[in-house]
Design an enzyme around this catalytic site. Structure first.
Site, PDB file in Angstrom:
ATOM      1  N   SER A 159       0.813  -1.229   0.000  1.00  0.00           N
ATOM      2  CA  SER A 159       0.000   0.000   0.000  1.00  0.00           C
ATOM      3  C   SER A 159       0.839   1.268   0.000  1.00  0.00           C
ATOM      4  O   SER A 159       0.334   2.356   0.298  1.00  0.00           O
ATOM      5  CB  SER A 159      -0.964   0.033   1.203  1.00  0.00           C
ATOM      6  N   ARG A 281       2.278 -14.017  -4.724  1.00  0.00           N
ATOM      7  CA  ARG A 281       3.144 -14.487  -3.637  1.00  0.00           C
ATOM      8  C   ARG A 281       2.277 -14.902  -2.463  1.00  0.00           C
ATOM      9  O   ARG A 281       1.064 -14.646  -2.445  1.00  0.00           O
ATOM     10  CB  ARG A 281       4.073 -13.358  -3.177  1.00  0.00           C
TER      11      ARG A 281
END
Length: 408
Positions: A159, A281
């Protein structure tokens, strides 16, 4: 006989790096970390882990180093806990004929604009979006989509640089921040301007072509998207679970992510599940610990099994509810003290309490994952009980921050 080793490209300072090292050792493997700067990972020295200093941005240097290590060790597999080098991992694995992710798929997925294009072409529900390289393009894109919009770097994670812009002033302010030299770009500056999809937030975790769990999360106050709480598994109806899982699997097909772990972020909107982002991932931070508490499965261990060509066992041993609360400061300043962690850890049902900041250190909120100053994890047989345990523990932790002096 040469010792079997697992090579880890770079590490991770937020939990999963250490977990990969420990899981490798439990599997009888000798972990070796290759890093541009091994000293940045405190756990390597603390655990006595073998490290090699090498430029991890140089593929040829990495392949040379892995080939050199092959003369001493039986290299069972190569992987990483860091998204930024995961495509490189795939390239090394292909060069050395080892199991690993498709590097082209990882690279396409890590570029958020390319990812959006592929998802849109496959008919996967996503927010409206535009790509912008300068302030004029950002302004035009926002006008076409309609405020509020989310601005985010086209390449990045955690973020960092992501912000909700409700009006024209906030749009100009964040565009100036991103393009004015304050944001550190991993590639040429490109901004994704995106419709703000509103609704509950969920994360679907996959391994290979299987959805292994769905969690629900809440954020701290806007305009940033900093996790405040995450509960695993999410409290969903069978229909909601099926629809989220179907969309998640559509993402994997559209992006060619059919090997290893993937983390898919969604919001449940008026249209149903809408994909916010696909991360190629394993989810980091507290996720592996919560998954293990909820289902009795260690996703880090199972990922390593895939990496070394062993059988991955994702059968649930039991079903509980595990949740994490992330404690966020409400101002910038100097952390005077933080306490109550020992009392919180003693609450029945609390699995982990960790402080991320020490007294007398400066607190400068960045609006991303780095803002968290502590976290608490709790688990129990029920949703309501876990939330109650978590709240009881969090209420025992307190801190004091002295705001920085105002310069006149």
């Amino acid at each position: 006989m040469a010792r079997r080793a697992l090579i880890l490209i770079e590490g991770n300072t937020h939990g999963t790096g250490l977990q990969y090292v420990q899981a490798a050792e439990r599997l009888g493997l000798h972990p070796i970390t290759l890093s541009t700067d091994p000293a940045q990972y405190d756990y390597l020295a603390a655990e006595g882990i073998e490290t090699v200093r090498v430029d991890t941005g140089n593929l040829d240097a990495l392949i040379h180093e892995c080939s050199r290590l092959r003369a001493t060790y039986d290299i069972a597999g190569i992987t990483s806990a860091r998204e930024a080098v995961y495509a490189t991992v795939g390239k090394i694995c292909r060069n050395l004929d080892l199991p690993g992710p498709n590097p082209a798929s990882i690279e396409r997925c890590c570029d958020k604009f390319t990812q959006r294009e592929l998802l849109a072409q496959a008919g996967v529900p996503i927010p409206s979006y535009r790509l912008a390289a300068n302030a004029a393009q950002v302004e035009r894109s926002a006008a076409e989509i309609g405020l509020p919009v989310v601005l985010k770097p086209a390449v990045g994670n955690g973020s960092m640089g992501v912000r909700l812009c409700d009006n024209a002033d906030e749009l100009v302010e964040h565009t100036t921040y991103l393009l004015g030299g304050k944001h550190i770009w991993r590639s040429s500056p490109r901004i994704l301007v995106e419709e703000f999809a509103q609704g509950p937030f969920y994360e679907a975790e996959t391994m290979g072509n299987e959805v292994i769990g769905i969690s629900a999360a809440e954020f701290g106050p806007p305009p940033h998207f900093v996790f405040r709480q995450s509960i695993f598994p999410a409290l969903l109806t069978d229909d909601e679970h099926e629809r989220i899982a179907d969309v998640a699997l559509s993402c994997l097909q559209a992006l060619g992510l059919d090997w290893g772990p993937t983390n898919i972020e969604l919001r449940w909107t008026k249209r149903g599940p809408v994909v916010i982002e696909v991360n190629p991932r394993l989810a980091s931070g507290t996720y592996p610990r919560r998954f293990q508490l909820a289902y009795g499965i260690d996703p880090v261990t199972e990922h390593i099994k895939l990496v070394i060509g062993a059988h991955c066992d994702l059968r649930r041993r039991y079903s509980r509810v595990a949740a994490a609360r992330f404690l966020l400061p409400d101002c910038d300043g100097t952390l005077d003290w933080i306490r109550g962690d020992n009392r919180a850890a003693a609450v029945s049902g609390v699995a982990e309490v960790k402080l991320h900041a020490e007294p007398k250190t400066p607190i400068v909120r960045k609006g991303d994952y780095r803002d968290c100053i502590a976290h608490v994890i709790a688990a129990s047989p029920s949703f309501a009980q876990t939330k109650a345990i978590l709240q009881r523990a969090v209420d025992l932790i307190s801190w004091s921050i002295t705001p920085f002096p105002i310069l006149r």
